[in-house]
Write an enzyme that holds these catalytic residues in place. Structure first.
Site, mmCIF file in Angstrom:
data_model
loop_
_atom_site.group_PDB
_atom_site.id
_atom_site.type_symbol
_atom_site.label_atom_id
_atom_site.label_comp_id
_atom_site.label_asym_id
_atom_site.label_seq_id
_atom_site.Cartn_x
_atom_site.Cartn_y
_atom_site.Cartn_z
ATOM 1 N N LYS A 23 -2.289 -1.451 -3.783
ATOM 2 C CA LYS A 23 -3.136 -0.270 -3.685
ATOM 3 C C LYS A 23 -2.302 1.000 -3.733
ATOM 4 C CE LYS A 23 -6.058 1.918 -0.288
ATOM 5 N NZ LYS A 23 -6.518 1.909 1.069
ATOM 6 N N LYS A 72 0.860 -1.181 0.000
ATOM 7 C CA LYS A 72 0.000 0.000 0.000
ATOM 8 C C LYS A 72 0.896 1.232 0.000
ATOM 9 C CE LYS A 72 -3.524 2.457 2.575
ATOM 10 N NZ LYS A 72 -4.541 2.370 3.631
HETATM 11 C C1 PBG Z 1 -6.822 3.698 5.638
HETATM 12 C C2 PBG Z 1 -7.398 3.407 4.289
HETATM 13 C C3 PBG Z 1 -7.328 4.287 3.208
HETATM 14 C C4 PBG Z 1 -7.995 3.675 2.151
HETATM 15 C C5 PBG Z 1 -8.456 2.431 2.604
HETATM 16 N N1 PBG Z 1 -8.060 2.279 3.937
HETATM 17 C C6 PBG Z 1 -6.797 5.650 3.112
HETATM 18 C C7 PBG Z 1 -5.523 5.967 3.747
HETATM 19 O O1 PBG Z 1 -4.612 5.136 3.828
HETATM 20 O O2 PBG Z 1 -5.424 7.100 4.187
HETATM 21 C C8 PBG Z 1 -8.161 4.294 0.798
HETATM 22 C C9 PBG Z 1 -9.231 3.754 -0.081
HETATM 23 C C10 PBG Z 1 -9.636 4.672 -1.168
HETATM 24 O O3 PBG Z 1 -9.026 5.752 -1.393
HETATM 25 O O4 PBG Z 1 -10.605 4.335 -1.840
HETATM 26 N N2 PBG Z 1 -6.707 2.632 6.490
#
Ligand code: PBG
Length: 328
Positions: free
Chosen positions: A252, A198
């Site tokens: 992601k 991520k």
């Molecule tokens: C945080 C989380 C995020 C997303 C899913 N879980 C955002 C972040 O890391 O700040 C993003 C998903 C999206 O943008 O659709 N645990």
């Protein structure tokens, strides 16, 4: 090797039936996971930066899950917008067996018992500072104490009926701790889909609006989420999470990281999922609204690209639209 004119690659493309027959990749509703936002309110709350996406009450989120099941979507992913007064520095609401997430899980299991429920394991919807974990006096997000809480959070969700727990926090060692907690409590068949690679991305803005953490977030998430410059490191993340007991891995954001998806699939031969994140969804919607592209075609092309890159499935806010188009 023969060449033109003996070989004309356009021959197999000349008619629709032939193009269908030669397609190397297929997309079906079973490839889709639909992320849903849950609110404590009792009516639909549209999200301005995610046109077409709303937060739903517990009762309505169960209806959406039923709708998903009817469309052949195998799984929904849940994200709560915790009421402001329940957000604390330690995010303790995450461990409340009656929190919004757990109520939503139970409502969905009631209304649509045949659909998979994937839950988000991370503290950002519950903390007053918007980070995914506990923060020390210097603002550093603490790894080991956070990971221990995440293991408890996953257990609370599993007790409520979650089928897949998905840690999205990027703490080191949390997959192993979650697996141990689940095994210890007899949840042998609860899957872990880890957000293994991520990235610290600019594409998460609308999601943070949706869960209400955008205005709260102090600083950025670069000390735990990955640097977009890195690919080798993504392979190390995947290797560790698999060794710790993950059943599947996620990359992601999605489209800007197709190289990572393809490499993970080739190097590990495990189920790989992609999250086509909120900013990607918003870009497609903006392009469609501006007349720069046609929504349905943009959506289907991007989803096919994930499959071609090696994905087993895709989390996408366009899941119900795509499923409808695939059924038509
Ligand atoms: C945080 C989380 C995020 C997303 C899913 N879980 C955002 C972040 O890391 O700040 C993003 C998903 C999206 O943008 O659709 N645990």
């Amino acid at each position: 090797m023969s060449h033109y004119p003996a070989l004309r690659l356009r021959r197999t493309r000349a008619s629709s039936w032939s193009r269908r027959m030669h397609a190397e990749t297929v997309l079906t509703p079973a490839d889709l996971i639909w992320p849903l936002f849950v609110t404590d309110g009792n009516r639909e709350e549209p999200i301005g930066s995610l046109p077409g996406v709303s937060r739903w009450s517990v009762a309505d989120v169960a209806k959406r899950a039923k709708e998903a099941a009817g469309l052949g979507i195998p799984c929904v992913a849940l994200f709560p917008n915790t009421p402001a007064q329940l957000r604390t520095d330690d995010g303790r609401e995450a461990l409340n067996p009656d929190n919004l997430m757990c109520r939503a899980i139970r409502a969905i299991k009631d209304a649509a018992p045949g659909i998979g429920v994937l839950t988000d394991v991370a503290l950002d919807p519950y903390t007053a500072h918007g980070h995914d974990g506990l923060v020390d006096a210097g603002g550093y997000v603490l790894n080991d104490t956070t990971a221990a809480i995440l293991a408890q959070q996953a257990l609370v969700q599993a007790e409520a009926g979650a089928d897949i727990v998905a840690p999205s926090d990027m703490m080191d060692g949390r997959v192993g701790m979650i697996r141990q907690a689940l095994e210890g409590a007899g949840h042998f068949n609860v899957q872990i889909m880890t957000y293994a690679a991520k990235y610290a991305s600019a594409f998460y803005g609308p999601f943070r609006d949706a869960v209400g953490s955008r205005g709260l977030l102090k600083g950025d998430k670069k000390t735990y989420q990955m640097d977009p410059a890195n690919a080798e490191e993504a392979m190390r993340e995947v290797a560790l999470d698999l060794a710790e007991g993950a059943d599947s891995v996620m990359v992601k954001p999605g489209l800007p990281y197709l190289d990572i998806i393809s490499r993970v699939k080739r190097e590990f031969e495990v189920p790989v999922f992609a999250y086509q994140v909120s900013g990607e969804y918003a870009m497609i919607e903006a392009a469609a609204a501006a007349g720069a592209g046609e929504r349905d075609a943009l959506v289907m092309e991007t989803l096919m690209a994930f499959k071609r890159a090696g994905c087993t499935g895709v989390l996408t806010y366009h899941a119900p639209l795509a499923a409808k188009l695939l059924r038509a």
